[in-house]
Design an enzyme around this catalytic site. Structure first.
Site, PDB file in Angstrom:
ATOM      1  N   GLY A 239     -24.965   2.960  -4.167  1.00  0.00           N
ATOM      2  CA  GLY A 239     -23.956   3.608  -5.012  1.00  0.00           C
ATOM      3  C   GLY A 239     -23.504   2.682  -6.126  1.00  0.00           C
TER       4      GLY A 239
ATOM      5  N   VAL B 265     -21.595   0.085  -6.250  1.00  0.00           N
ATOM      6  CA  VAL B 265     -21.711  -1.354  -5.997  1.00  0.00           C
ATOM      7  C   VAL B 265     -23.136  -1.707  -5.577  1.00  0.00           C
ATOM      8  CG1 VAL B 265     -20.827  -3.327  -4.695  1.00  0.00           C
ATOM      9  CG2 VAL B 265     -19.282  -1.465  -5.273  1.00  0.00           C
TER      10      VAL B 265
ATOM     11  N   LYS C  67       0.861  -1.183   0.000  1.00  0.00           N
ATOM     12  CA  LYS C  67       0.000   0.000   0.000  1.00  0.00           C
ATOM     13  C   LYS C  67       0.895   1.230   0.000  1.00  0.00           C
ATOM     14  CE  LYS C  67      -4.415   1.175   0.352  1.00  0.00           C
ATOM     15  NZ  LYS C  67      -5.553   0.538  -0.302  1.00  0.00           N
TER      16      LYS C  67
HETATM   17  P1  NAD Z   1     -20.335   4.855  -3.673  1.00  0.00           P
HETATM   18  O1  NAD Z   1     -19.798   6.103  -3.094  1.00  0.00           O
HETATM   19  O2  NAD Z   1     -20.568   4.766  -5.145  1.00  0.00           O
HETATM   20  O3  NAD Z   1     -21.717   4.486  -2.968  1.00  0.00           O
HETATM   21  C1  NAD Z   1     -21.967   4.659  -1.598  1.00  0.00           C
HETATM   22  C2  NAD Z   1     -23.479   4.889  -1.460  1.00  0.00           C
HETATM   23  O4  NAD Z   1     -23.789   4.920  -0.080  1.00  0.00           O
HETATM   24  C3  NAD Z   1     -23.942   6.222  -2.056  1.00  0.00           C
HETATM   25  O5  NAD Z   1     -25.112   6.036  -2.812  1.00  0.00           O
HETATM   26  C4  NAD Z   1     -24.188   7.069  -0.803  1.00  0.00           C
HETATM   27  O6  NAD Z   1     -25.200   8.066  -1.025  1.00  0.00           O
HETATM   28  C5  NAD Z   1     -24.646   6.015   0.167  1.00  0.00           C
HETATM   29  N1  NAD Z   1     -24.529   6.393   1.580  1.00  0.00           N
HETATM   30  C6  NAD Z   1     -23.637   7.210   2.178  1.00  0.00           C
HETATM   31  N2  NAD Z   1     -23.890   7.287   3.505  1.00  0.00           N
HETATM   32  C7  NAD Z   1     -24.941   6.482   3.740  1.00  0.00           C
HETATM   33  C8  NAD Z   1     -25.668   6.116   4.913  1.00  0.00           C
HETATM   34  N3  NAD Z   1     -25.361   6.627   6.108  1.00  0.00           N
HETATM   35  N4  NAD Z   1     -26.695   5.262   4.795  1.00  0.00           N
HETATM   36  C9  NAD Z   1     -27.029   4.740   3.586  1.00  0.00           C
HETATM   37  N5  NAD Z   1     -26.400   5.069   2.438  1.00  0.00           N
HETATM   38  C10 NAD Z   1     -25.357   5.914   2.523  1.00  0.00           C
HETATM   39  O7  NAD Z   1     -19.343   3.693  -3.180  1.00  0.00           O
HETATM   40  P2  NAD Z   1     -19.178   2.234  -3.796  1.00  0.00           P
HETATM   41  O8  NAD Z   1     -18.061   2.235  -4.761  1.00  0.00           O
HETATM   42  O9  NAD Z   1     -20.508   1.714  -4.183  1.00  0.00           O
HETATM   43  O10 NAD Z   1     -18.652   1.452  -2.510  1.00  0.00           O
HETATM   44  C11 NAD Z   1     -19.536   1.110  -1.455  1.00  0.00           C
HETATM   45  C12 NAD Z   1     -18.769   0.465  -0.313  1.00  0.00           C
HETATM   46  O11 NAD Z   1     -18.084  -0.690  -0.792  1.00  0.00           O
HETATM   47  C13 NAD Z   1     -17.674   1.350   0.304  1.00  0.00           C
HETATM   48  O12 NAD Z   1     -17.539   1.033   1.668  1.00  0.00           O
HETATM   49  C14 NAD Z   1     -16.407   0.908  -0.435  1.00  0.00           C
HETATM   50  O13 NAD Z   1     -15.253   1.155   0.338  1.00  0.00           O
HETATM   51  C15 NAD Z   1     -16.672  -0.566  -0.562  1.00  0.00           C
HETATM   52  N6  NAD Z   1     -15.963  -1.195  -1.672  1.00  0.00           N
HETATM   53  C16 NAD Z   1     -16.136  -0.757  -2.945  1.00  0.00           C
HETATM   54  C17 NAD Z   1     -15.457  -1.358  -3.993  1.00  0.00           C
HETATM   55  C18 NAD Z   1     -15.646  -0.888  -5.419  1.00  0.00           C
HETATM   56  O14 NAD Z   1     -15.201  -1.599  -6.340  1.00  0.00           O
HETATM   57  N7  NAD Z   1     -16.264   0.246  -5.661  1.00  0.00           N
HETATM   58  C19 NAD Z   1     -14.579  -2.427  -3.734  1.00  0.00           C
HETATM   59  C20 NAD Z   1     -14.423  -2.889  -2.413  1.00  0.00           C
HETATM   60  C21 NAD Z   1     -15.125  -2.253  -1.400  1.00  0.00           C
END
Ligand code: NAD
Length: 355
Positions: free
Chosen positions: A179, A181, A80
């Site tokens: 979001g 995912v 990292k």
């Molecule tokens: P994103 O920012 O696209 O989506 C997050 C969603 O959560 C948004 O729609 C946001 O409005 C909503 N949100 C924020 N606070 C909230 C709350 N208190 N209650 C309910 N909804 C809330 O992020 P993402 O890329 O979809 O990732 C989602 C999670 O998965 C994160 O924790 C990220 O670290 C993890 N993750 C993502 C990936 C990836 O490939 N994108 C990979 C591994 C882990």
């Protein structure tokens, strides 16, 4: 404080400190292990209250990457990078190029990509001076697509192990966060005939889910406690803590969010209440897995050998079942079992020589 004294130090193989006065660049790269292959891990760009905390973050996150890659069956180690400073204030093209040259100097034992404060566009600037980056727009594309696919494979394992279900038809899923995912996971579940309960701070997204999936919308403060077969956290970390864990009414928790358990003790509460928890770094590995193709094409990696993306994503199903069976047998939480398996994989024979 010396590295050797840090609580996060876990016999890391290599730690590099870089500085470039002209661009205000100060960066740390921690390589936890290359036992299973070249180390991979994103670059986090943020300010830290102290330099010691930046170092701790690099050490902790690089070890987590070793575990994640090992459990995903990837021929990769864990590393990292952190760049210290507020990206809104100091990020510049020159800084990214200077950082890219430093990464290039490390050579073929480490490759990096996007993370908090560090975008695909930033990775592409670095790519001008080093091949050791993954996750450019020319690679496997948006990682969240593959993360969602991986989560679906994981949900199959959870539904089978905890509920004896072979499909999602008629099951109820509470999806927290719609979001990149979460929306895709909800879409897949809807297509498979599941009922959805959703919550998001963005009302536009929940309204759309109501219209498209016929989802029931919940308040963001209440969704964790809703009655559902599986709670699927896809928003924030720390959602399962000492106060929320006793309130969970779902039979299982499995979703994409990173660091869902605020503490190992919260995981123990779940286990005591017979709520199955899918360790997040196992079920959400699809994004990292999708970066593997880029790693294969880097110089000095002619004998780098990984299975095709779809095969690697599907392995999440089997790996989770293995974790659940063993944790039940050994009376450990699934998280503790996942950590133990990761350590065993890292300490056992290397996957293949790569240098
Ligand atoms: P994103 O920012 O696209 O989506 C997050 C969603 O959560 C948004 O729609 C946001 O409005 C909503 N949100 C924020 N606070 C909230 C709350 N208190 N209650 C309910 N909804 C809330 O992020 P993402 O890329 O979809 O990732 C989602 C999670 O998965 C994160 O924790 C990220 O670290 C993890 N993750 C993502 C990936 C990836 O490939 N994108 C990979 C591994 C882990």
């Amino acid at each position: 404080m010396s590295i050797w004294q840090s609580e996060e130090f876990d016999n890391h193989e290599q730690v590099c400190f870089f500085s470039d006065q002209e661009t205000n660049l100060r960066a740390i790269v921690a390589i936890h292990s290359t036992a299973r292959g070249p180390a991979a891990g994103g670059t986090r760009f943020k300010s830290y209250p102290t330099d010691d905390l930046a170092l701790d973050d690099a050490l902790r996150l690089s070890r987590a990457m070793s575990y994640k890659s090992a459990l995903a069956g990837l021929p990769l180690g864990g590393g990292k990078a952190v760049i210290i400073g507020d990206p809104r204030e100091i990020k510049s093209r020159e800084l990214l190029l200077a950082f890219g040259r430093f990464i290039d100097r490390i050579g073929n034992v480490f490759a990096t990509g996007e993370d908090v404060g560090f975008s695909v566009a930033d990775v592409e600037v670095m790519h001008e001076v080093t091949p050791y980056v993954g996750g450019t727009s020319k690679g496997a594309g948006d990682p969240s697509i593959h993360t969602a696919t991986g989560v679906l494979h994981g949900l199959r394992a959870v539904a089978e192990f905890r509920l004896g279900r072979k499909n999602f038809e008629g099951m109820t899923f509470a999806v927290q966060g719609l979001g990149s995912v979460g929306w895709r996971v909800a879409q897949h579940l809807h297509d498979a005939g599941a009922e959805l309960i959703v919550a998001d701070v963005d009302a536009e997204r929940t309204t759309r889910a109501q219209e498209i999936f016929g989802a029931t919308v919940m308040d963001t403060n209440d969704i964790h406690a809703v009655e559902a077969d599986i709670l699927c956290p896809c928003a924030l970390g720390g959602v399962i803590n000492m106060s929320t864990a006793p309130q969970i009414r779902a039979q299982a928790i499995a979703g994409a969010a990173n660091n869902q358990l605020a503490s190992p003790e919260a995981g123990v509460i779940l286990a005591d209440r017979n709520i199955l928890f899918a360790p997040d770094y196992v079920i959400n590995a699809g994004g990292v897995i999708s970066g593997v193709e880029a790693m294969q094409n880097m110089p000095g990696r002619s004998n780098f050998d990984a299975a095709p993306l779809e095969v690697l994503l599907e392995k999440i199903y089997g790996r989770l079942l293995e974790i659940f069976v063993r944790s039940e047998k050994e009376n450990l939480t699934p998280e503790a079992t996942a950590n133990a398996i990761a350590k065993e994989l890292i300490e056992s024979k290397p996957v293949k020589e790569f240098a």
